[in-house]
Design a protein around this motif. Sequence first.
Motif, PDB file in Angstrom:
ATOM      1  N   PRO A   1       0.822  -1.223   0.000  1.00  0.00           N
ATOM      2  CA  PRO A   1       0.000   0.000   0.000  1.00  0.00           C
ATOM      3  C   PRO A   1       0.854   1.270   0.000  1.00  0.00           C
ATOM      4  CG  PRO A   1      -0.766  -1.508   1.715  1.00  0.00           C
ATOM      5  CD  PRO A   1       0.499  -2.062   1.155  1.00  0.00           C
ATOM      6  N   MET A   2       1.993   1.214   0.693  1.00  0.00           N
ATOM      7  CA  MET A   2       2.870   2.405   0.741  1.00  0.00           C
ATOM      8  C   MET A   2       3.473   2.629  -0.644  1.00  0.00           C
ATOM      9  SD  MET A   2       4.028   4.929   2.405  1.00  0.00           S
ATOM     10  CE  MET A   2       5.176   6.086   1.654  1.00  0.00           C
ATOM     11  N   LYS A   3       3.868   1.537  -1.301  1.00  0.00           N
ATOM     12  CA  LYS A   3       4.407   1.671  -2.666  1.00  0.00           C
ATOM     13  C   LYS A   3       3.324   2.232  -3.589  1.00  0.00           C
ATOM     14  CE  LYS A   3       7.860  -2.074  -2.491  1.00  0.00           C
ATOM     15  NZ  LYS A   3       8.116  -3.511  -2.815  1.00  0.00           N
ATOM     16  N   ALA A   4       2.084   1.772  -3.382  1.00  0.00           N
ATOM     17  CA  ALA A   4       0.975   2.255  -4.241  1.00  0.00           C
ATOM     18  C   ALA A   4       0.723   3.741  -3.998  1.00  0.00           C
ATOM     19  CB  ALA A   4      -0.284   1.435  -3.929  1.00  0.00           C
ATOM     20  N   TYR A   5       0.814   4.165  -2.725  1.00  0.00           N
ATOM     21  CA  TYR A   5       0.573   5.596  -2.451  1.00  0.00           C
ATOM     22  C   TYR A   5       1.686   6.447  -3.054  1.00  0.00           C
ATOM     23  CZ  TYR A   5      -0.237  10.081  -0.337  1.00  0.00           C
ATOM     24  OH  TYR A   5      -0.455  11.441  -0.175  1.00  0.00           O
ATOM     25  N   LEU A   6       2.919   5.943  -2.964  1.00  0.00           N
ATOM     26  CA  LEU A   6       4.060   6.673  -3.537  1.00  0.00           C
ATOM     27  C   LEU A   6       3.853   6.832  -5.056  1.00  0.00           C
ATOM     28  CD1 LEU A   6       6.569   7.821  -2.270  1.00  0.00           C
ATOM     29  CD2 LEU A   6       7.721   5.635  -2.620  1.00  0.00           C
ATOM     30  N   GLN A   7       3.403   5.765  -5.696  1.00  0.00           N
ATOM     31  CA  GLN A   7       3.159   5.823  -7.142  1.00  0.00           C
ATOM     32  C   GLN A   7       2.039   6.819  -7.438  1.00  0.00           C
ATOM     33  OE1 GLN A   7       5.140   4.479  -9.520  1.00  0.00           O
ATOM     34  NE2 GLN A   7       3.925   5.912 -10.754  1.00  0.00           N
ATOM     35  N   TYR A   8       1.027   6.830  -6.555  1.00  0.00           N
ATOM     36  CA  TYR A   8      -0.093   7.779  -6.718  1.00  0.00           C
ATOM     37  C   TYR A   8       0.435   9.206  -6.688  1.00  0.00           C
ATOM     38  CZ  TYR A   8      -4.169  10.590  -5.418  1.00  0.00           C
ATOM     39  OH  TYR A   8      -5.133  11.571  -5.373  1.00  0.00           O
ATOM     40  N   CYS A   9       1.333   9.501  -5.747  1.00  0.00           N
ATOM     41  CA  CYS A   9       1.901  10.861  -5.647  1.00  0.00           C
ATOM     42  C   CYS A   9       2.617  11.223  -6.948  1.00  0.00           C
ATOM     43  CB  CYS A   9       2.888  10.930  -4.482  1.00  0.00           C
ATOM     44  SG  CYS A   9       2.113  10.807  -2.861  1.00  0.00           S
ATOM     45  N   LYS A  10       3.318  10.249  -7.523  1.00  0.00           N
ATOM     46  CA  LYS A  10       4.057  10.522  -8.776  1.00  0.00           C
ATOM     47  C   LYS A  10       3.084  10.705  -9.935  1.00  0.00           C
ATOM     48  CE  LYS A  10       8.197   8.354  -7.089  1.00  0.00           C
ATOM     49  NZ  LYS A  10       8.888   7.108  -6.806  1.00  0.00           N
ATOM     50  N   ASP A  11       2.037   9.872  -9.956  1.00  0.00           N
ATOM     51  CA  ASP A  11       1.032  10.018 -11.024  1.00  0.00           C
ATOM     52  C   ASP A  11       0.336  11.378 -10.942  1.00  0.00           C
ATOM     53  OD1 ASP A  11       1.761   7.479 -11.652  1.00  0.00           O
ATOM     54  OD2 ASP A  11       0.006   6.511 -10.753  1.00  0.00           O
ATOM     55  N   GLN A  12       0.228  11.909  -9.703  1.00  0.00           N
ATOM     56  CA  GLN A  12      -0.423  13.221  -9.525  1.00  0.00           C
ATOM     57  C   GLN A  12       0.560  14.366  -9.792  1.00  0.00           C
ATOM     58  OE1 GLN A  12      -3.791  13.570  -8.629  1.00  0.00           O
ATOM     59  NE2 GLN A  12      -3.718  11.367  -9.027  1.00  0.00           N
ATOM     60  N   ARG A  13       1.808  13.982 -10.145  1.00  0.00           N
ATOM     61  CA  ARG A  13       2.860  14.993 -10.383  1.00  0.00           C
ATOM     62  C   ARG A  13       3.110  15.849  -9.135  1.00  0.00           C
ATOM     63  NH1 ARG A  13       2.902  12.346 -14.153  1.00  0.00           N
ATOM     64  NH2 ARG A  13       2.755  12.697 -16.422  1.00  0.00           N
ATOM     65  N   TYR A  14       3.012  15.243  -7.952  1.00  0.00           N
ATOM     66  CA  TYR A  14       3.343  15.989  -6.719  1.00  0.00           C
ATOM     67  C   TYR A  14       4.838  16.256  -6.715  1.00  0.00           C
ATOM     68  CZ  TYR A  14      -1.241  14.720  -4.678  1.00  0.00           C
ATOM     69  OH  TYR A  14      -2.578  14.574  -4.419  1.00  0.00           O
ATOM     70  N   THR A  15       5.239  17.176  -5.826  1.00  0.00           N
ATOM     71  CA  THR A  15       6.669  17.501  -5.663  1.00  0.00           C
ATOM     72  C   THR A  15       7.237  16.718  -4.492  1.00  0.00           C
ATOM     73  OG1 THR A  15       6.341  19.726  -6.508  1.00  0.00           O
ATOM     74  CG2 THR A  15       8.234  19.388  -5.070  1.00  0.00           C
ATOM     75  N   ALA A  16       8.416  16.145  -4.653  1.00  0.00           N
ATOM     76  CA  ALA A  16       9.094  15.441  -3.552  1.00  0.00           C
ATOM     77  C   ALA A  16       9.997  16.443  -2.819  1.00  0.00           C
ATOM     78  CB  ALA A  16       9.936  14.289  -4.097  1.00  0.00           C
ATOM     79  N   ARG A  17       9.809  16.513  -1.508  1.00  0.00           N
ATOM     80  CA  ARG A  17      10.691  17.360  -0.690  1.00  0.00           C
ATOM     81  C   ARG A  17      11.028  16.573   0.573  1.00  0.00           C
ATOM     82  NH1 ARG A  17      11.243  19.962  -4.403  1.00  0.00           N
ATOM     83  NH2 ARG A  17      10.933  22.193  -4.855  1.00  0.00           N
TER      84      ARG A  17
END
Length: 330
Positions: free
Chosen positions: A223-239
């Motif tokens: 689930p954590m990997k899926a959420y991380l992928q979701y953040c990338k699909d949403q084009r969120y910024t990593a900080r």
Amino acid sequence: ESSRIAVSIGTTLDRFIKNNQDQFAYASGELSQLLRDIALASKVVNREVNKAGLIDIMGAVGSQNTAGDDQQKLDVLANIRFTRALTKGGEAGALVSEEMDSFIDLSNDGKYVIAIDPLDGSSNIDVNVSIGTIFSVYRRKSPVGTPIQEEDVLQTGDEQVAAGYVLYGSSTMLVYTTGHGVNGFTYEPTLGEYFLSHPDMRMPMDGKIYSVNEGSANSFSEPMKAYLQYCKDQRYTARYIGSLVADFHRNMLKGGIYIYPATAKDPKGKLRLIYECNALAFVAEQAGGAATNGRERILSLTPETLHQRTAFYVGSQKMVEKAGEMEEAS
Ligand code: P6P
């Protein structure tokens, strides 16, 4: 809706505490004095943090704390400063600190228990990255004047009467709550005063920033990997600053989510429930944000041991909810 308390920009911390004393739990003045003692210690630590590169207080001191982290000299110094200020202040009956294996019974008439991480993120000191103090205040349960019991130091986060953090960054800020919203004060070192700079802080309900150490991603849960992928699909910024207080504070102002999930190295998460997660969870919720261990609300968790770790998902309500939905769906 927590009652908003009297605020006016530029108020000093002392004036603010005095103006709002009747809002504090048990309006007896002790909690006010306790907050002043914490602010005083932060001023002393701030001075040392700002000189870290100049005086020989850099680098590890050779000993290790309960977390097994190399104790940087400033860690040890900060623990001494806060312990001394809180002991001399007389309002704290007991202290719990990341830097001390067991709690300290101050054997006085103090009504409060303080849980503190005196200097979090200390591995960042040598590279001049912002570091922070995290503190949490409980009212002791056992009668004043008797020895401190486990029930006094293993309370759920919902029992906190105050919590906050100090961020030693480009400017030094003290941010705290007593259950009536969150207020931020910026330190003016030439005057030695904290001034109200961020009244009634509200964490944006949603955000586009995620703070995760992706170096551990291979050992994340599905689930954590899926959420991380979701953040990338949403084009969120990593900080990811790698300093919890700095990452948390940015998310408070801009919206975002900080996650330290279970990993292979830390199967229960790395962060400490009592003096890191509970305090920031209280601040987050009071500012309209949320904090869970992925599934349960942090403030509802009952601690079993003083230095217990937990997975930590904290930040904008909608982002924490989304991560939780993906946990539930697994
Ligand atoms: P990692 C610093 O040691 C700390 O406790 C937090 O301040 C920070 O967010 C986290 O650990 C960083 O841990 O494993 O990503 O280096």
